[in-house]
Design a protein around this motif. Structure first.
Motif, mmCIF file in Angstrom:
data_model
loop_
_atom_site.group_PDB
_atom_site.id
_atom_site.type_symbol
_atom_site.label_atom_id
_atom_site.label_comp_id
_atom_site.label_asym_id
_atom_site.label_seq_id
_atom_site.Cartn_x
_atom_site.Cartn_y
_atom_site.Cartn_z
ATOM 1 N N GLU A 112 1.016 -1.294 -0.054
ATOM 2 C CA GLU A 112 -0.054 -0.044 0.149
ATOM 3 C C GLU A 112 0.967 1.106 0.093
ATOM 4 O OE1 GLU A 112 -3.052 -0.112 2.987
ATOM 5 O OE2 GLU A 112 -3.396 -2.233 2.718
ATOM 6 N N ASP A 113 2.225 1.004 0.025
ATOM 7 C CA ASP A 113 3.176 2.219 -0.125
ATOM 8 C C ASP A 113 3.855 2.546 -1.416
ATOM 9 O OD1 ASP A 113 4.622 -0.003 0.066
ATOM 10 O OD2 ASP A 113 6.022 0.573 1.414
ATOM 11 N N VAL A 114 3.442 2.109 -2.508
ATOM 12 C CA VAL A 114 4.075 2.187 -3.340
ATOM 13 C C VAL A 114 3.556 3.052 -4.633
ATOM 14 C CG1 VAL A 114 4.818 0.958 -5.899
ATOM 15 C CG2 VAL A 114 4.759 -0.350 -3.473
ATOM 16 N N THR A 115 4.113 3.922 -5.107
ATOM 17 C CA THR A 115 3.789 4.807 -6.279
ATOM 18 C C THR A 115 4.755 4.859 -7.626
ATOM 19 O OG1 THR A 115 5.235 6.720 -5.530
ATOM 20 C CG2 THR A 115 2.884 6.481 -4.676
ATOM 21 N N PHE A 116 4.174 4.905 -8.757
ATOM 22 C CA PHE A 116 4.694 4.962 -10.069
ATOM 23 C C PHE A 116 5.666 6.104 -10.239
ATOM 24 C CE2 PHE A 116 1.037 2.150 -10.970
ATOM 25 C CZ PHE A 116 1.718 1.091 -11.633
ATOM 26 N N HIS A 117 6.496 6.153 -10.904
ATOM 27 C CA HIS A 117 7.355 7.344 -11.247
ATOM 28 C C HIS A 117 6.565 8.667 -11.582
ATOM 29 C CE1 HIS A 117 10.518 3.951 -12.300
ATOM 30 N NE2 HIS A 117 10.048 4.075 -11.112
ATOM 31 N N ASP A 118 5.245 8.482 -11.963
ATOM 32 C CA ASP A 118 4.580 9.724 -12.502
ATOM 33 C C ASP A 118 3.558 9.965 -11.265
ATOM 34 O OD1 ASP A 118 2.788 7.899 -12.178
ATOM 35 O OD2 ASP A 118 1.984 7.777 -14.391
ATOM 36 N N GLY A 119 3.802 9.513 -9.905
ATOM 37 C CA GLY A 119 3.229 9.927 -8.648
ATOM 38 C C GLY A 119 1.886 9.453 -8.340
ATOM 39 N N THR A 120 1.368 8.310 -9.382
ATOM 40 C CA THR A 120 0.091 7.954 -9.232
ATOM 41 C C THR A 120 0.278 6.630 -8.465
ATOM 42 O OG1 THR A 120 0.694 6.610 -11.448
ATOM 43 C CG2 THR A 120 -0.750 8.589 -11.436
ATOM 44 N N PRO A 121 -0.719 6.208 -7.690
ATOM 45 C CA PRO A 121 -0.367 5.037 -6.661
ATOM 46 C C PRO A 121 -0.518 3.514 -7.479
ATOM 47 C CG PRO A 121 -2.948 5.664 -6.460
ATOM 48 C CD PRO A 121 -1.939 6.690 -7.409
ATOM 49 N N LEU A 122 0.183 2.600 -6.818
ATOM 50 C CA LEU A 122 0.087 1.386 -7.290
ATOM 51 C C LEU A 122 -1.120 0.662 -6.634
ATOM 52 C CD1 LEU A 122 1.302 -1.527 -8.519
ATOM 53 C CD2 LEU A 122 1.901 -1.886 -6.247
ATOM 54 N N PRO A 201 8.719 4.974 -20.894
ATOM 55 C CA PRO A 201 8.359 3.890 -19.936
ATOM 56 C C PRO A 201 8.274 4.898 -18.262
ATOM 57 C CG PRO A 201 10.385 3.746 -20.332
ATOM 58 C CD PRO A 201 10.045 4.905 -21.410
ATOM 59 N N VAL A 202 6.917 4.080 -17.731
ATOM 60 C CA VAL A 202 6.772 4.673 -16.304
ATOM 61 C C VAL A 202 6.462 3.378 -15.309
ATOM 62 C CG1 VAL A 202 5.324 5.960 -14.716
ATOM 63 C CG2 VAL A 202 6.097 6.925 -16.962
ATOM 64 N N GLY A 203 7.433 3.230 -14.301
ATOM 65 C CA GLY A 203 7.159 1.943 -13.571
ATOM 66 C C GLY A 203 7.060 2.400 -12.210
ATOM 67 N N THR A 204 7.692 1.344 -11.361
ATOM 68 C CA THR A 204 7.706 1.573 -9.659
ATOM 69 C C THR A 204 9.080 1.063 -9.452
ATOM 70 O OG1 THR A 204 7.029 -0.700 -9.247
ATOM 71 C CG2 THR A 204 5.129 0.866 -9.205
ATOM 72 N N GLY A 205 9.937 0.881 -10.488
ATOM 73 C CA GLY A 205 11.341 0.497 -10.032
ATOM 74 C C GLY A 205 12.382 1.463 -9.354
ATOM 75 N N PRO A 206 13.543 1.071 -9.022
ATOM 76 C CA PRO A 206 14.692 1.979 -8.271
ATOM 77 C C PRO A 206 15.008 3.120 -9.124
ATOM 78 C CG PRO A 206 15.549 -0.077 -8.818
ATOM 79 C CD PRO A 206 14.158 -0.561 -9.183
ATOM 80 N N PHE A 207 14.817 2.718 -10.679
ATOM 81 C CA PHE A 207 15.254 4.075 -11.559
ATOM 82 C C PHE A 207 14.127 4.447 -12.173
ATOM 83 C CE2 PHE A 207 19.025 1.731 -10.474
ATOM 84 C CZ PHE A 207 20.098 2.855 -10.266
#
Length: 544
Positions: A112-122, A201-207
């Protein structure tokens, strides 16, 4: 219900790979098993430049079909689960999951604490969108579509809970979810960018993605809000590196020279002839690791005369000296392949090793038996037609595969086969659309023998042919049974049946087991690798 709390351990296969750390070791030696001595008073960080040997064209996991693309977008995206080198499947974006008793429903609880790089929530909606997008014909998904099977639909239970519904039970399904093609993408970014999502590309990874200059470089930067690293990383928080830049340098000598002169700090695909020099250079470190999945394999097209005849295909088996090719080109750094899968996978059939020895006279005899007589110039003819083989390969010369084509051209001339070599960048059109090949090579990174189904199962109605063009109900049944078989020994036997069929019918020519080599400057530390041999950079840093 089968319950998983934080991890699901499976011993489906035995992998020889292990996480290897490129850091703090004696220079010029293999880093496998080394223990790093942490530098004192060091601030971890830096900018890492990493040279790629081939060209990534699409960073959309759903549409990507090349290993080099995965090496890049695995830093940007994550999946529901991931896999450790000991074959334990552990959470990544999920926290736990249930599998229904009938094996057809997977219920995932998400972080419940993850966000995509564009700021939208997972959330569950993002997971549903990502998988349904792969099934959408407009996406034109490739490997992702195959690996998602037999996913049928999903149901959102609440914001962070989702049920995945399969049409049939599938033992390899959870394993497939660990692979990069099935990563979760930002719905907002995917909708906004459409067909251009692979270039944005926009994901949730470390980069997170910064820019892509075609045929030049791909720039990523640290995602500052990253704080949910899985157990595949020591560092669970933001990456140490400030930036990670993948420079595309396809020419071997240029790539190696760039590393030796520190124009880049790391480079992949160190050629075999440079290994000894790297090992003796105190300023460089070297890693070498076999890659699991399907070995580099030459597929014979049975739709073209005379390759639909068993004797003609067997003549290729006996007329090509694979050992000589592998030893000559790779100086002992690559292992010879003997089967349709690599030795580390469940069900690998060791009995196929040493099963074929080159025999020029046997190859000639087989061709003569089916009416191909030697002509005045040494090339065989039948009914006025010359025996010509169209060998198609991709350019640039990845892993010396173009050189393999030249050596095979020379070897087959000895048995009366004329080989025309065509090098192309447009594999999709030449191979998949036009089927304009007699011999074509391919490999695939995969952690489960279910990878065979994509290449050797009869295609569904309306689907494109597989590379092997095998269309045999018995093979189909073995592959289908292996998907649902819970007993590992029985599942292994089913895959051995498939391998024996492929060998006996001379469907393919296995050549070598891919080996991933990376060289780094001594200033580079803690690049690690996942269970399939893909590089990971969340623990990496540059120490001036």
């Amino acid at each position: 219900m089968k319950k998983n709390n934080q991890s699901l351990s499976r011993s489906v296969l035995v992998l020889t790979t292990a996480i290897v750390v490129l850091a703090g070791c004696a220079s010029g030696t293999s880093q496998s098993g080394a223990t790093e001595v942490e530098p004192e008073d060091t601030t971890k960080g830096g900018d890492l430049t990493y040279a790629l040997a081939s060209i990534p064209s699409n960073l959309d996991p759903a549409r990507s079909g090349w290993a080099v693309e995965s090496r890049v977008y695995k830093q940007i995206f994550e999946g529901l689960v991931t896999k450790l080198p000991d074959n334990t499947i552990v959470p990544e974006l999920a926290t736990d999951w249930d599998i229904s008793d009938d094996g057809k429903t997977y219920t995932f609880t998400l972080r419940e604490d993850v966000t995509f790089h564009d700021g939208t929530p997972l959330n569950a909606e993002a997971v549903q969108y990502s998988f349904d997008r792969i099934l959408d014909p407009e996406t034109q998904a490739g490997n992702a579509f195959s690996r998602l099977q037999p996913y049928e639909s999903s149901e959102i239970i609440d914001e962070y809970t989702i049920e995945l519904h399969l049409s049939t039970p599938s033992v390899p399904f959870i394993d497939n979810l660990t692979q990069a093609n099935l990563s979760i993408v930002s719905p907002s970014a995917a909708e906004e960018n459409g067909d251009q999502f692979g270039q944005n590309p926009v994901g949730t990874g470390p980069f997170e993605f910064v820019s892509l200059q075609e045929n030049s470089n791909i720039k990523l930067k640290r995602y500052e809000d990253y704080d949910w690293g899985s157990d595949k990383y020591e560092n669970k928080g933001p990456a140490y590196l400030d930036t990670l830049t993948f420079n595309i340098i396809t020419e071997e000598s240029t790539r190696i020279g760039s590393l030796q002169s520190s124009q880049v700090l790391a480079a992949e695909a160190i050629p075999p002839q440079n290994i000894e020099a790297f090992e003796s250079d105190p300023s460089l470190n070297l890693l070498s690791q076999n890659i699991e999945g399907l070995p580099y394999t030459l597929f014979i097209n049975p739709d073209h005369e005379p390759w639909g005849e068993l004797e003609a295909r067997q003549a290729l088996q006996y007329g090509i000296d694979v050992d000589h090719i592998v030893e000559t080109l790779y100086f002992g750094t690559y292992d010879r392949a003997w089967s349709a899968i690599t030795p580390g996978l469940l069900g690998y059939d060791e009995s196929l090793e040493e099963s074929i020895e080159p025999d020029v006279e046997k190859a000639k005899e087989l061709l003569e038996d089916i009416g191909w007589e030697e002509g005045s110039d040494g090339i065989r003819t039948r009914d006025g037609e010359r025996l010509t083989l169209q060998y198609v390969d991709i350019t640039p010369n990845r892993e010396k595969r173009n050189d393999i084509a030249v050596m095979i051209q020379q070897q087959l001339k000895e048995i009366g086969i004329e080989v025309d070599i065509e090098l192309t960048k447009d594999v999709a059109t030449t191979i998949h659309t036009n089927g304009a090949y007699d011999l074509y090579g391919n490999s695939q990174v995969n952690g489960d023998p279910n990878a065979l189904i994509q290449f050797y199962h009869s295609p569904a109605e309306g689907a494109r042919d597989t590379l092997s063009k095998v269309n045999d109900p018995e093979v189909d049944q073995w592959l289908q049974d292996a998907v649902t078989e819970q007993d590992e020994d029985k599942r292994a036997e089913l895959y051995k049946n498939v391998q024996q069929y492929i060998h006996n019918e001379a469907i393919i020519l296995p050549i070598y087991v891919p080996n991933y080599t990376v060289g780094t400057q001594e200033s580079v530390h803690d690049i690690t690798f996942d269970y399939l041999g893909y590089p990971q950079f969340n623990d990496a840093y540059v120490q001036p």
